[in-house]
Scaffold this motif. Structure first.
Motif, short mmCIF file in Angstrom:
data_model
loop_
_atom_site.label_atom_id
_atom_site.label_comp_id
_atom_site.label_asym_id
_atom_site.label_seq_id
_atom_site.Cartn_x
_atom_site.Cartn_y
_atom_site.Cartn_z
N THR A 1 -53.61 -27.83 21.39
CA THR A 1 -52.26 -28.19 20.93
C THR A 1 -51.71 -29.35 21.77
N ARG B 1 -47.08 -22.51 18.26
CA ARG B 1 -47.21 -23.29 19.48
C ARG B 1 -46.57 -24.68 19.38
N ASP C 1 -53.67 -29.06 14.14
CA ASP C 1 -53.76 -28.32 15.40
C ASP C 1 -54.45 -26.99 15.13
N LEU C 2 -55.71 -26.89 15.48
CA LEU C 2 -56.52 -25.73 15.11
C LEU C 2 -56.25 -24.51 15.99
MG MG Z 1 -53.00 -24.24 20.31
#
Ligand code: MG
Ligand code: ATP
Length: 325
Positions: free
Chosen positions: A27, A54, A147-148
């Motif tokens: 992230t 996040r 963002d995985l």
């Molecule tokens: Mg993350």
């Protein structure tokens, strides 16, 4: 080649992903890259399907389930509310059943079935998958930064695109074959259109969407996938394994980012043995990383003095990463 050079020399790679195990900095690097690209005048959408929200944490704003939220000039962030997607999914299925069979009300058994099926992880995956497809096929942004969630999950997601594709191919084929017979029967009965036509139409639509997205995700010309690693033994081992698996799913790996490197300035100071030891250990693993990933390393990111949250901190890291090099 640095991360900046990768972005600058391959402007067609508009779908950017950072993968890796939990907590290594996916992230952080997604947000930092998004910040830098936006400050270069590119329109950037940074998005996530992580229920942990996040992106809300890193930007210190509540953006969960609110669609694309403007963060600064040229930068939008979006957090998909997967639970809400599932509810929308259920409603859509109910509506289709009503339309298709001309019921006024979905019969109780069918409704129970829909609720039970929605509790399946596959349904959740499929709702999330659909949300991602919706986002990336829009095409309004210069860059999409995805963002995985941690590695295992991302891999499952990618493998699913392939499985889905094969599965739907089979069903579509079967449906098309059947349809010829149905059509003959229908003509004989003087009926015009069949619910099966609608089902086939639906399947084809889903298939095209999945094809479009998996094509994007595995297209080296348009996608850049980076692995985030840290100089630690287990992480290096796991990353090697994961990279081999990703290669099997045709995910084009654009390089490795080494995060949390203790700053070299530390070396000069008169250090307590604990820190000296940590630095020596990192040196060893950095050596392994160089041996293993060598010229595929796109950046060494320093361990900062505190968490990366808020735009000023993201900006500082972006400067270290993209300007200082
Ligand atoms: Mg993350
Ligand atoms: N270079 C760095 N210097 C200081 N702190 C960092 C650095 N990189 C990451 N962090 C901190 O480490 C924590 C984990 O980082 P981040 O959330 O980016 O990881 P992640 O890979 O996205 O995690 P998850 O797998 O849970 O999604 C955060 O608190 C972040 O601020």
């Amino acid at each position: 080649m640095s991360l900046r050079t990768v972005f600058e020399s391959q402007p067609d790679r508009r779908y950017i992903m950072f993968g890796g195990k939990g907590g290594l900095g996916k992230t952080t690097l997604s947000a930092t890259s998004a910040f830098w690209l936006a400050s270069q005048g590119k329109r950037v959408l940074l998005f996530s399907v992580d229920p942990q929200a996040r992106l809300s944490d890193i930007f210190q704003r509540d953006i969960f389930g609110k669609g694309p939220v403007p963060i600064m000039e040229n930068l939008w962030a979006q957090e998909v509310d997967a639970d809400r997607r599932i509810k929308e999914y259920q409603d859509e299925i109910r509506k289709k059943i009503l339309d298709m069979y001309g019921f006024d009300r979905v019969p109780q058994e069918i409704d129970d079935y829909i609720s039970a099926a929605s509790a399946e992880p596959a349904m959740e995956e499929s709702a999330i998958f659909d949300a991602v497809v919706d986002i990336i096929v829009q095409g309004d942004y210069d860059y999409y930064i995805y963002d995985l969630v941690p590695l295992g999950h991302a891999l499952y997601y990618l493998s699913m695109a392939k499985v889905y594709d094969e599965w739907i191919n089979k069903i579509t084929k079967l449906r098309e074959d059947m349809r010829q017979y149905d059509q003959v029967a229908a003509t004989m009965r003087r009926e015009e259109s069949l619910p099966e036509d609608q089902i086939l139409g639906e399947l084809t639509y889903i298939k095209e969407r999945i094809n479009a997205s998996s094509r994007i995700l595995t297209d080296a010309a348009r996608t850049a996938f980076f692995f985030v690693v840290v100089p630690e033994e287990m992480i290096i081992l796991d990353t090697k394994k994961a990279a081999a698996l990703f290669a099997r799913f045709d995910v084009p790996i654009s390089g490795y980012i080494v995060n949390r490197v203790l700053p070299p300035e530390l070396q000069q100071a008169d250090l307590p043995p604990y820190l000296r030891n940590r630095i020596a250990m990192q040196e060893k693993y950095l050596g392994e990383i160089r041996g293993e990933f060598g010229d595929q390393v796109r950046a060494y990111v320093p361990e900062m003095e505190r968490d990366i949250t808020g735009l000023p901190m993201i900006e500082r890291l972006a400067h270290r990463l993209f300007v200082d090099g």
